[in-house]
Scaffold this active site. Structure first.
Site: not given
Length: 379
Positions: A169, A330, A358
Site C-alpha cells: 500500500s 481490492d 487489499h
C-alpha cells in the site's frame, strides 16, 4: 507476468463421492494451515515482547527469523517436504517487508512464517510511529522521517549484501524513496497493491485517483442498492468516504477521520478510519481472526509522508528492478487504478492474485508466498 495464483483441489476422481472426500480433506488442511501460522505468529510476538522489555528506550523494530538455526517443524503447506531445492541458488535471500498505512511489522506474520520455512531470511520493519515504535504518530511529518527505520536498516547492511524490498500500500512510497537513495543495496523491489508513484507524485494522489474513479460508480450503486435492500449496502464502503478522499484540499478541511495532534486550530497531523470503513475497504476477503487482529493493532496514519511529493531520478529509481503484485478484489485500491499505475510507470513484471482484498498477507498468504518465491528466483 500476469500470473494468477488460485487454490485448486487435487485431480478430480471418477466418482463424486471421492471428490467430496477430497474437498473435505482440503478444507481441513486449510484449517490446519491457518492454525499453524497463528502459532508461528504467537511465538514471534512473545519473542518480540521479550526483546522490547529487555532493551530500555531502544525497542527492536524488526520481526523475523531470530536464529540462523532451522527448526524442524512439520509444515502442512508442504506435507513434510523441504522447500524447493533451487532456492539454495537464490542470490538474494534477505527479504525486507515494509507495511502500509496504519499497519506494522505484525501484519506480515503469515508471510514471515512461510518464507522462513523455505530457507529465506524475512525481516519486517516498523516504520516511524507504527507498530511497536514508540514515536508519536503526530510528530512524523516527512517521508524521510517515516522511512528512517528502513533507511537505517539499509545503511547498516554490509557493502556486499543486497535485499529484496516488499512494500504494501502506501509503504510503496518508502520503497521508492529507498530505491532512489539506496539503489546499490536493493536487488529487486516488489510493490504489493502499493503506491508505485512517478516522479513528482504524492502517495495520496494514488488514493485520490481511486476515489475519483469510483465516485460516480459508488453513487449509482448506492442509490440502486438503497432503493432495493440495505443488506448489500453494508458490504460497501460508506459512500461519503468517496467524497472525503476525492481531493487533498477537501480531505484536509472536512474529513471526519482527521486527527489534530497539535490542537483543532492547527493543521491535521494524522488520520484514522473507523472500524467499519477498515473492514469494508481493506478486509473484505480476510479471515475474521486477522480482521480482529488488525482492528486492535492498527495505529493512526501520519499525514505528512503521504502528502509529500517524491523526487525520483532516472539514474537511481529508473534503473531499479521493480515488480508489481495486483490484488483483484481490492476495494481500497481497485484493480483499475492498479492497472493504471502499472501502465504509467511500467515495472519489469506484473503478477495478479485473484480473490484477494487489499491485504493478501491475510486473505491469500499462500498465493502471495508463491509470487514472492517466483520473484526471488528471477535471475
Amino acid at each position: 507476468m500476469g500470473n494468477k495464483f488460485i487454490c485448486m483441489t487435487k485431480k478430480d476422481g471418477k466418482e463424486n463421492g471421492s471428490r467430496s472426500k477430497r474437498v473435505g480433506r482440503s478444507q481441513r488442511k486449510l484449517l490446519v494451515e491457518e492454525e499453524f501460522l497463528h502459532r508461528q505468529a504467537l511465538s514471534m510476538a512473545i519473542q518480540q515482547h521479550q526483546l522490547s522489555q529487555r532493551f530500555d528506550g531502544s525497542m527492536s523494530r524488526r520481526i523475523g527469523s531470530t536464529s540462523s538455526r532451522r527448526h524442524t517443524v512439520p509444515d502442512p503447506l508442504s506435507n513434510g517436504k523441504q522447500g524447493p531445492e533451487n532456492l539454495e541458488n537464490v542470490k538474494t535471500k534477505k527479504i525486507v517487508l515494509v507495511h502500509g498505512e496504519g499497519f506494522g511489522a505484525w501484519s506480515w506474520y503469515k508471510t514471515i512464517a512461510l518464507l522462513d520455512e523455505v530457507g529465506l531470511e524475512p525481516t519486517a520493519l516498523d516504520l516511524k510511529g507504527s507498530g511497536i515504535d514508540r514515536t508519536d504518530t503526530n510528530t512524523v511529518t516527512t517521508l524521510v522521517d517515516y522511512s528512517k527505520p528502513l533507511t537505517d536498516y539499509l545503511e547498516n547492511l554490509p557493502e556486499d549484501e543486497k535485499v529484496i524490498l516488499v512494500g504494501h500500500s502506501s509503504g510503496g512510497a518508502c520503497v521508492s524513496y529507498a530505491l532512489e537513495h539506496f539503489s546499490q543495496k536493493i536487488s529487486k523491489a516488489v510493490y504489493l497493491c502499493a503506491t508505485m508513484v512517478s516522479d513528482g507524485q504524492r502517495p495520496f494522489d494514488v488514493f485520490a485517483e481511486e476515489m475519483h474513479w469510483s465516485k460516480s460508480v459508488l453513487l449509482n450503486a448506492w442509490q440502486v442498492l438503497w432503493q432495493n435492500t440495505s443488506t448489500y449496502c453494508n458490504s460497501l464502503p460508506e459512500f461519503p468516504l468517496a467524497f472525503e478522499l476525492g481531493s487533498s484540499e477537501l480531505f484536509l478541511k472536512e474529513s471526519e477521520f482527521l486527527i489534530h495532534g497539535n490542537g483543532k486550530d492547527q493543521p491535521p497531523t494524522a488520520f484514522m478510519f473507523a472500524q467499519q470503513q477498515l473492514k469494508g475497504l481493506y478486509f473484505n476477503q480476510s479471515p475474521t481472526k486477522d480482521v480482529a487482529l488488525a482492528t486492535v493493532s492498527m495505529r493512526p496514519i501520519p499525514l505528512g509522508p503521504i502528502m509529500e511529493k517524491l523526487s525520483l531520478s532516472q539514474e537511481n529509481y529508473g534503473k531499479s528492478r521493480r515488480f508489481f503484485i495486483q490484488t483483484l478484489d481490492d476495494r481500497a485500491l481497485s484493480p483499475d487504478v492498479q492497472e493504471k499505475l502499472v501502465g504509467e510507470n511500467p515495472p519489469e513484471g506484473v503478477f495478479k492474485i485473484k480473490g484477494s482484498d487489499h491485504c493478501p498477507f491475510f486473505s491469500k498468504p499462500q498465493s502471495l508466498h508463491k509470487i514472492l518465491i517466483e520473484i526471488a528466483q528471477i535471475p
